[in-house]
Design a protein around this motif. Structure first.
Motif, mmCIF file in Angstrom:
data_model
loop_
_atom_site.group_PDB
_atom_site.id
_atom_site.type_symbol
_atom_site.label_atom_id
_atom_site.label_comp_id
_atom_site.label_asym_id
_atom_site.label_seq_id
_atom_site.Cartn_x
_atom_site.Cartn_y
_atom_site.Cartn_z
ATOM 1 N N ASP A 8 0.853 -1.186 0.000
ATOM 2 C CA ASP A 8 0.000 0.000 0.000
ATOM 3 C C ASP A 8 0.893 1.242 0.000
ATOM 4 O O ASP A 8 1.336 1.702 1.046
ATOM 5 N N ALA A 9 1.156 1.766 -1.187
ATOM 6 C CA ALA A 9 2.057 2.909 -1.320
ATOM 7 C C ALA A 9 1.491 4.152 -0.658
ATOM 8 O O ALA A 9 2.243 4.961 -0.097
ATOM 9 N N ALA A 10 0.180 4.321 -0.713
ATOM 10 C CA ALA A 10 -0.436 5.497 -0.081
ATOM 11 C C ALA A 10 -0.217 5.468 1.428
ATOM 12 O O ALA A 10 0.074 6.495 2.050
ATOM 13 N N LYS A 54 8.191 15.985 6.184
ATOM 14 C CA LYS A 54 7.851 17.381 6.482
ATOM 15 C C LYS A 54 6.852 17.943 5.477
ATOM 16 O O LYS A 54 7.015 19.053 4.955
ATOM 17 N N ILE A 55 5.813 17.159 5.210
ATOM 18 C CA ILE A 55 4.805 17.613 4.251
ATOM 19 C C ILE A 55 3.517 17.955 4.992
ATOM 20 O O ILE A 55 3.140 17.292 5.950
ATOM 21 N N LEU A 63 0.105 16.415 1.255
ATOM 22 C CA LEU A 63 -0.089 14.970 1.299
ATOM 23 C C LEU A 63 -1.361 14.573 0.561
ATOM 24 O O LEU A 63 -1.371 13.592 -0.195
ATOM 25 N N GLY A 64 -2.431 15.331 0.750
ATOM 26 C CA GLY A 64 -3.680 15.019 0.055
ATOM 27 C C GLY A 64 -3.520 15.056 -1.453
ATOM 28 O O GLY A 64 -3.979 14.161 -2.170
ATOM 29 N N TYR A 68 1.490 22.081 -3.764
ATOM 30 C CA TYR A 68 0.750 22.101 -5.015
ATOM 31 C C TYR A 68 0.131 23.463 -5.316
ATOM 32 O O TYR A 68 -0.749 23.575 -6.171
ATOM 33 N N ASP A 69 0.591 24.496 -4.625
ATOM 34 C CA ASP A 69 0.085 25.830 -4.916
ATOM 35 C C ASP A 69 0.554 26.278 -6.285
ATOM 36 O O ASP A 69 1.642 25.923 -6.745
ATOM 37 N N ASP A 70 -0.259 27.084 -6.953
ATOM 38 C CA ASP A 70 0.128 27.630 -8.246
ATOM 39 C C ASP A 70 1.320 28.562 -8.091
ATOM 40 O O ASP A 70 1.489 29.235 -7.076
#
Length: 606
Positions: free
Chosen positions: A80-82, A93-94, A99-100, A565-567
Motif C-alpha cells: 500500500d504505497a499510499a 515534512k509535508i 499529502l492530500g 501544489y500551490d500555483d
C-alpha cells in the motif's frame, strides 16, 4: 491474473521506488541491518524493512518483493504505497494539503501502472525489443526518477483510457483558424503553414477543410491553422478563449486529419499512417511529472531557427558529424497568448501555456535502410520476468557488453559532452529526450530534441557559438558552468545511466565500476583526440570536469514535497542535497572502491 494482483504489484513497485528515491535524495534514512537487509524507521513508529543492494550512486536497488511494514510487533507485507506516505509524512515534512494532493497523484499513477502491467504481462522483453519505437512507448513505465510520474491531475478514468499513452488509443485533432496578428509564431524557411496542414490531412480531408474555410470566409493570409487536443478544447480553450471565439478571431473548423498516437511524454504525437510525417506537440493543462504540460510561448519564434542552427552545428563540427549526431528539428511553433493573463504579472504559468503547437521532425525521417530508432527510455524497460530490453539488444547484437556500451557512450555521451565543453551548450538529456538510432541492435548515433526549456547556455567566452540566432540568445537561460554541467551529470548520468548500470549489474552481473570504467575510457579517448587537435580545449575540460571526485546531489521529488501544489508563476526548480562520489572518478580508483558496502543513508537539511 486478477485486478488485485496487478494492483498489489503496482503498489509494491512504486513503494520500492519511493523508498529508494527518497533515501537517495536524503529525505529518509536507511540503515543496514544484516548483509543486504535495510530498515527505514519513521517518526510515526512504523518501519519498513527490505532487501537491497547499495549501488555506486549511493542509491538502493530494492527487491520490491521483500518490503515489509512493521508496526509494533506486527509484521505485514507492504503493498500500500499510499499508506507509506501517510506513515512517512512527518519525516518528509509535508503538510496535510500537500499529502492530500500527493495521494491524488499517486492514485492516478497507480491506476495507470496497473493498466501497463496488465498490457505487458504476456510481452517478453525479446518481443518488445522488436516493436517499433511508437508502439513500444505504450508499454514504458515512464520517468524512473519521478515517484508519481503519471499524476495527470485534471484527468479522470475516461481521459486516461482515451488519451493516456498506455492505452494505445489514437487521437484526431480539432483544428482552429487563429487570426495571424494575435499569435506568436515562427517557422523554418523550408516550411509554410499550408505544408504543415498537409502533413496531417489527406487530400480528401484537405478538400473538406477548404470547403469549410470558404464557407466561413477564412483567408489564410489573415489566419493561421492550429491543431488542438480535443480534451484541451473541451476543458480550457472554449472557456478561456471565449472572447476571441465570440469575436471571430479564433474559429473552430472541426475535427480533421490523420490519427495520432500519444508518445510517452503524453503531449507529443506521432502520425499513425505516415511515420515520417512531422510529430505534433500540443499543450495539455494537466499536472504531470512535476509541472503542467503546457507549451511556453517564449520559444515559439526562436525554436525553428535554434534547432536549424543546432543541426548546422552538428553538420560542420567534425566530432559531431563523424558520430552522425542529428537534431529532430522544430520546424514551426505557434502560440496564442491569453488576452488577460498576459497582463497579470505573476499569474500561474499554466494560464500562459494553454494554446499553441510545435511541429517537430519525426525520427523515422532521419533513418536510412537497415536503421531503426528507439527512445533511450526503452533500454531501461523490463518485462514481467525482470529481463530488460537493453540486455536483449546486447545479446542479439553479437557484441560483448563492453563493446556494446562503447558504441552507446560514443554515440550519446560524447556528443552531449562535446556540445557542453566546446560550445557551452547544456542539454537536459533524460531518456525521453534522446532517440537512439540502431543498426543490427547496436547504437550507432543519437537524435537530440526538445529545446524548449531543456537547452541552456553556460556563461563565459564561447566564440564557437557566436553565430547562434539572436532570437534564441534572448530567451535561453545562461548560467555558470558549475550549474550547466548538471545538465549532463544530473540530466543524463543520474537520470539515465544510474538505472542502466544497476540493471546490467543485477541482470548480467556486469559490475558498475566496470560500466563507468568503459564510459571513462570513451571520454578520455575523446578528450585526448580533441586536445591533440586543439590544445586550448584542455581548459574547457577543466572547466567542465566530469572526472571530479564529488558531484552535487540534485533532488526533484523533494521539490514537490517542500513546494506543495500551490500555483506558481514559474515551473518548479530542483534543490540540492549532500554530495555524491562521482562514479567516473571512482572507476579510475582502486577496483574495489565504490562497490557495495555497509552504509547508512541519512537525511540532510537543504
Amino acid at each position: 491474473m486478477s485486478q488485485s494482483y496487478y494492483w498489489e504489484q503496482a503498489n509494491r513497485k512504486i513503494l520500492a521506488k519511493s523508498l529508494s528515491e527518497l533515501c537517495y535524495e536524503q529525505a529518509l534514512s536507511a540503515r543496514q541491518e544484516l548483509d543486504k537487509s535495510y530498515v527505514v524507521k519513521l517518526k510515526s513508529g512504523v518501519s519498513y524493512e527490505f532487501t537491497a543492494r547499495l549501488t555506486i550512486w549511493d542509491w538502493l536497488q530494492i527487491d520490491e518483493d521483500t518490503i515489509q511494514r512493521n508496526q509494533g510487533d506486527e509484521e505485514l507485507v507492504a503493498d500500500d504505497a499510499a499508506q507509506f506516505f501517510i506513515d512517512a509524512a512527518e519525516d518528509l515534512k509535508i503538510t496535510a494539503s500537500t499529502l492530500g494532493n500527493l495521494l491524488h497523484e499517486l492514485a492516478n499513477t497507480i491506476a495507470s501502472d496497473v493498466a501497463i502491467l496488465e498490457k505487458r504481462e504476456d510481452q517478453a522483453a525479446e518481443t518488445m525489443a522488436k516493436f517499433t519505437d511508437e508502439q513500444l512507448q505504450c508499454y514504458l513505465d515512464g520517468h524512473p526518477k519521478a515517484i508519481v510520474n503519471k499524476g495527470r491531475i485534471g484527468w479522470g478514468a475516461q481521459e486516461f483510457k482515451a488519451y493516456g499513452t498506455e492505452s494505445g488509443e489514437y487521437v484526431r485533432f480539432l483544428w482552429l483558424a487563429v487570426r495571424r496578428d494575435l499569435t506568436v509564431n515562427g517557422h523554418s524557411e523550408d516550411w509554410n503553414w499550408q505544408q504543415l496542414l498537409e502533413e496531417s490531412l489527406s487530400t480528401n480531408q484537405m478538400q473538406s477543410l477548404e470547403a469549410i474555410c470558404r464557407d466561413k470566409k477564412i483567408n489564410w493570409r489573415e489566419f493561421i491553422p492550429l491543431p488542438v487536443h480535443p480534451w484541451q478544447w473541451q476543458h480550457h480553450i472554449r472557456q478561456h478563449y471565449a472572447q476571441l471565439l465570440s469575436r471571430g478571431d479564433i474559429i473552430l473548423l472541426g475535427e480533421f486529419g490523420d490519427e495520432y498516437l500519444p508518445q510517452v511524454s503524453l503531449r507529443t504525437f506521432s502520425n499513425r499512417s505516415r511515420p515520417q510525417a512531422l510529430h505534433v506537440k500540443l499543450p495539455l493543462t494537466v499536472l504531470n511529472t512535476s509541472c503542467y504540460r503546457g507549451i511556453p510561448g517564449k520559444y515559439m519564434q526562436c525554436g525553428p531557427s535554434l534547432s536549424q542552427w543546432m543541426q548546422e552545428l552538428c553538420d560542420r563540427d567534425e566530432n559531431l558529424s563523424a558520430r552522425g549526431t542529428g537534431i529532430l528539428q522544430e520546424v514551426a511553433g505557434l502560440h496564442v497568448p491569453h488576452l488577460h493573463h498576459e497582463q497579470v504579472k505573476g499569474t500561474p504559468y499554466r494560464y500562459r501555456e494553454m494554446l499553441g503547437a510545435t511541429w517537430r521532425q519525426s525520427p523515422a525521417s532521419h533513418c536510412s535502410e537497415g536503421e531503426r530508432h528507439l527512445l533511450m527510455a526503452a533500454l531501461l524497460q523490463k518485462d514481467s520476468s525482470g529481463k530488460s530490453i537493453a540486455a536483449v539488444l546486447i545479446n542479439s547484437s553479437g557484441l560483448s557488453i563492453e563493446k556494446w556500451l562503447e558504441y552507446l557512450f560514443d554515440s550519446t555521451v560524447v556528443p552531449l559532452y562535446h556540445l557542453l565543453s566546446r560550445y557551452g551548450i547544456g542539454l537536459v538529456a533524460h531518456s525521453q529526450n534522446l532517440t537512439l538510432v540502431l543498426k543490427e541492435d547496436r547504437v550507432t548515433r543519437v537524435l537530440l530534441k526538445d529545446f524548449q526549456g531543456d537547452l541552456r547556455l553556460a556563461k563565459g567566452d564561447f566564440p564557437e557559438r557566436s553565430d547562434i540566432p539572436s532570437s534564441a540568445l534572448a530567451v535561453l537561460d545562461q548560467l555558470p558552468p558549475n550549474y550547466i554541467i548538471h545538465d549532463l551529470f544530473t540530466g543524463h548520468f543520474v537520470t539515465v545511466l544510474r538505472y542502466l548500470s544497476s540493471q546490467l549489474m543485477l541482470e548480467l552481473n556486469f559490475s558498475e565500476t566496470k560500466f563507468y570504467s568503459v564510459l571513462a575510457q570513451v571520454l578520455r579517448s575523446y578528450q585526448k583526440k580533441v586536445m591533440k587537435e586543439n590544445a586550448k580545449m584542455a581548459e574547457r575540460f577543466q572547466c567542465f570536469d566530469v572526472f571530479r571526485a564529488h558531484i552535487e546531489r540534485v533532488c526533484i521529488n523533494r521539490v514537490r514535497l517542500s513546494q506543495g501544489y500551490d500555483d506558481s508563476a514559474e515551473r518548479p526548480v530542483p534543490i540540492v542535497g549532500g554530495d555524491l562520489e562521482n562514479p567516473l572518478w571512482l572507476s579510475e580508483q582502486k577496483p574495489t572502491k565504490g562497490e557495495s558496502k555497509n552504509h547508512t543513508i541519512s537525511p540532510v537539511e537543504v
